[in-house]
Scaffold this motif. Structure first.
Motif, PDB file in Angstrom:
ATOM      1  N   SER A  21       0.825  -1.209   0.000  1.00 15.16           N
ATOM      2  CA  SER A  21       0.000   0.000   0.000  1.00 15.16           C
ATOM      3  C   SER A  21       0.861   1.262   0.000  1.00 15.16           C
ATOM      4  O   SER A  21       2.027   1.245   0.412  1.00 15.16           O
ATOM      5  CB  SER A  21      -0.908   0.018   1.232  1.00 15.16           C
ATOM      6  OG  SER A  21      -0.124   0.135   2.415  1.00 15.16           O
ATOM      7  N   ASP A  22       0.270   2.354  -0.459  1.00 22.97           N
ATOM      8  CA  ASP A  22       0.968   3.643  -0.467  1.00 22.97           C
ATOM      9  C   ASP A  22       1.355   4.075   0.937  1.00 22.97           C
ATOM     10  O   ASP A  22       2.397   4.703   1.142  1.00 22.97           O
ATOM     11  CB  ASP A  22       0.085   4.721  -1.108  1.00 22.97           C
ATOM     12  CG  ASP A  22      -0.064   4.539  -2.611  1.00 22.97           C
ATOM     13  OD1 ASP A  22       0.762   3.812  -3.193  1.00 22.97           O
ATOM     14  OD2 ASP A  22      -0.999   5.121  -3.187  1.00 22.97           O
ATOM     15  N   SER A  23       0.518   3.757   1.929  1.00 24.98           N
ATOM     16  CA  SER A  23       0.795   4.175   3.299  1.00 24.98           C
ATOM     17  C   SER A  23       2.074   3.523   3.829  1.00 24.98           C
ATOM     18  O   SER A  23       2.846   4.159   4.552  1.00 24.98           O
ATOM     19  CB  SER A  23      -0.390   3.821   4.210  1.00 24.98           C
ATOM     20  OG  SER A  23      -0.619   2.417   4.240  1.00 24.98           O
ATOM     21  N   ILE A  25       4.617   2.560   1.960  1.00 25.89           N
ATOM     22  CA  ILE A  25       5.723   3.206   1.250  1.00 25.89           C
ATOM     23  C   ILE A  25       6.044   4.554   1.872  1.00 25.89           C
ATOM     24  O   ILE A  25       7.205   4.865   2.167  1.00 25.89           O
ATOM     25  CB  ILE A  25       5.381   3.374  -0.245  1.00 25.89           C
ATOM     26  CG1 ILE A  25       5.234   1.998  -0.915  1.00 25.89           C
ATOM     27  CG2 ILE A  25       6.453   4.187  -0.957  1.00 25.89           C
ATOM     28  CD1 ILE A  25       4.742   2.056  -2.347  1.00 25.89           C
ATOM     29  N   LYS A  26       5.024   5.384   2.080  1.00 27.03           N
ATOM     30  CA  LYS A  26       5.240   6.715   2.635  1.00 27.03           C
ATOM     31  C   LYS A  26       5.833   6.660   4.039  1.00 27.03           C
ATOM     32  O   LYS A  26       6.696   7.466   4.396  1.00 27.03           O
ATOM     33  CB  LYS A  26       3.918   7.482   2.659  1.00 27.03           C
ATOM     34  CG  LYS A  26       3.408   7.861   1.273  1.00 27.03           C
ATOM     35  CD  LYS A  26       2.059   8.548   1.356  1.00 27.03           C
ATOM     36  CE  LYS A  26       1.538   8.905  -0.035  1.00 27.03           C
ATOM     37  NZ  LYS A  26       0.194   9.541   0.016  1.00 27.03           N
ATOM     38  N   LYS A  27       5.397   5.693   4.830  1.00 27.62           N
ATOM     39  CA  LYS A  27       5.878   5.568   6.203  1.00 27.62           C
ATOM     40  C   LYS A  27       7.356   5.212   6.257  1.00 27.62           C
ATOM     41  O   LYS A  27       8.110   5.758   7.073  1.00 27.62           O
ATOM     42  CB  LYS A  27       5.063   4.500   6.939  1.00 27.62           C
ATOM     43  CG  LYS A  27       5.546   4.234   8.357  1.00 27.62           C
ATOM     44  CD  LYS A  27       4.732   3.122   9.006  1.00 27.62           C
ATOM     45  CE  LYS A  27       5.270   2.791  10.393  1.00 27.62           C
ATOM     46  NZ  LYS A  27       4.511   1.683  11.017  1.00 27.62           N
ATOM     47  N   ASN A  28       7.785   4.320   5.380  1.00 27.47           N
ATOM     48  CA  ASN A  28       9.139   3.793   5.458  1.00 27.47           C
ATOM     49  C   ASN A  28      10.143   4.472   4.542  1.00 27.47           C
ATOM     50  O   ASN A  28      11.358   4.261   4.705  1.00 27.47           O
ATOM     51  CB  ASN A  28       9.129   2.295   5.149  1.00 27.47           C
ATOM     52  CG  ASN A  28       8.443   1.498   6.239  1.00 27.47           C
ATOM     53  OD1 ASN A  28       8.995   1.315   7.317  1.00 27.47           O
ATOM     54  ND2 ASN A  28       7.230   1.040   5.969  1.00 27.47           N
ATOM     55  N   LEU A  29       9.673   5.274   3.582  1.00 25.37           N
ATOM     56  CA  LEU A  29      10.593   5.925   2.657  1.00 25.37           C
ATOM     57  C   LEU A  29      10.489   7.445   2.717  1.00 25.37           C
ATOM     58  O   LEU A  29      10.591   8.132   1.717  1.00 25.37           O
ATOM     59  CB  LEU A  29      10.338   5.442   1.219  1.00 25.37           C
ATOM     60  CG  LEU A  29      10.578   3.964   0.961  1.00 25.37           C
ATOM     61  CD1 LEU A  29      10.392   3.652  -0.512  1.00 25.37           C
ATOM     62  CD2 LEU A  29      11.975   3.549   1.391  1.00 25.37           C
ATOM     63  N   ARG A  30      10.319   7.969   3.931  1.00 23.79           N
ATOM     64  CA  ARG A  30      10.290   9.424   4.089  1.00 23.79           C
ATOM     65  C   ARG A  30      11.634  10.009   3.669  1.00 23.79           C
ATOM     66  O   ARG A  30      12.691   9.547   4.099  1.00 23.79           O
ATOM     67  CB  ARG A  30      10.021   9.791   5.541  1.00 23.79           C
ATOM     68  CG  ARG A  30       8.599   9.493   5.990  1.00 23.79           C
ATOM     69  CD  ARG A  30       8.274  10.161   7.312  1.00 23.79           C
ATOM     70  NE  ARG A  30       6.915   9.855   7.717  1.00 23.79           N
ATOM     71  CZ  ARG A  30       6.615   9.125   8.772  1.00 23.79           C
ATOM     72  NH1 ARG A  30       7.560   8.629   9.522  1.00 23.79           N
ATOM     73  NH2 ARG A  30       5.357   8.903   9.087  1.00 23.79           N
ATOM     74  N   GLY A  31      11.583  11.038   2.815  1.00 26.04           N
ATOM     75  CA  GLY A  31      12.819  11.669   2.357  1.00 26.04           C
ATOM     76  C   GLY A  31      13.404  11.043   1.119  1.00 26.04           C
ATOM     77  O   GLY A  31      14.329  11.565   0.520  1.00 26.04           O
TER      78      GLY A  31
END
Length: 208
Positions: A21-23, A25-31
């Motif tokens: 899920s996108d969530s 990805i966003k949680k673990n690949l910040r920056g």
């Protein structure tokens, strides 16, 4: 079968690509930015204005040149401590990405997933131009391409990668067709055929 690796090289998720899920990805690949105009791998960091060129290289996906720029900046004896901390943090992030990319490609090759290894080495060669890692990746790509005994495994693996991309895009029917061509067609005697069959089973179970 896919894996998500964070900037520190830690595997934070594994499973069928359609279940990522996108969530997560966003949680673990910040920056870290995957995709976009800078290629398929780039780093967005806020650097001091005097190092804007280095920041642009990182954002465009020119991580090798960006890393060289960070190293050059960090050698300055007049560098302020606050700027040094920002530059060192950016350097660690890029270095961690390089290590993760190399590890993923080497692990794939050791497991017989040649197309995955090929894709990983291509990413390193492209995004770390100017760095010794890019030369090493190009050397491995050359050896892989010249080894006739690996040709069919490589072809089968490429078909699987294509099928995974189709599945991730919601084109399940086309994905299944490609996987069946590996599992039952010209590549049925390869090691990758077994992986194609496993992926087909996963897709079937995800529909239930």
């Amino acid at each position: 079968s896919s894996a998500l690796i964070d900037p520190k090289g830690k595997v934070v998720w594994t499973g069928h690509p359609m279940r990522l899920s996108d969530s997560v990805i966003k949680k673990n690949l910040r920056g870290v930015q995957l995709g976009g105009g800078g290629g398929d791998l780039s780093v967005a960091v806020q650097l001091p204005k005097r190092y804007a060129r280095v920041g642009r290289n990182l954002e465009k996906g020119d991580l090798g040149y960006g890393l060289a720029g960070l190293d050059e900046a960090l050698q300055s004896a007049s560098l302020e401590e606050e700027d040094r901390a920002v530059l060192e943090s950016a350097r660690r992030q890029v270095e961690q990405i390089l290590v993760a990319q190399q590890k993923a490609a080497d692990t794939a090759f050791a497991a017989g997933r040649l197309a995955d290894a090929e894709r990983g080495w291509k990413r390193v060669a492209e995004h770390f131009r100017g760095h010794a890692a890019a030369d090493l990746a190009k050397d491995r790509l050359g050896k892989l391409a010249r080894d006739a005994s690996l040709k069919r495994e490589l072809e089968a693996g490429r078909k699987i990668l294509e099928a995974q991309e189709l599945a991730a895009a919601g084109k399940t029917r086309k994905a299944r067709k490609l996987l069946k061509s590996v599992a039952e067609g010209l590549w049925s005697e390869t090691r990758e055929a077994a992986r194609a069959r496993e992926l087909l089973e996963e897709m079937d179970s995800s529909r239930d």
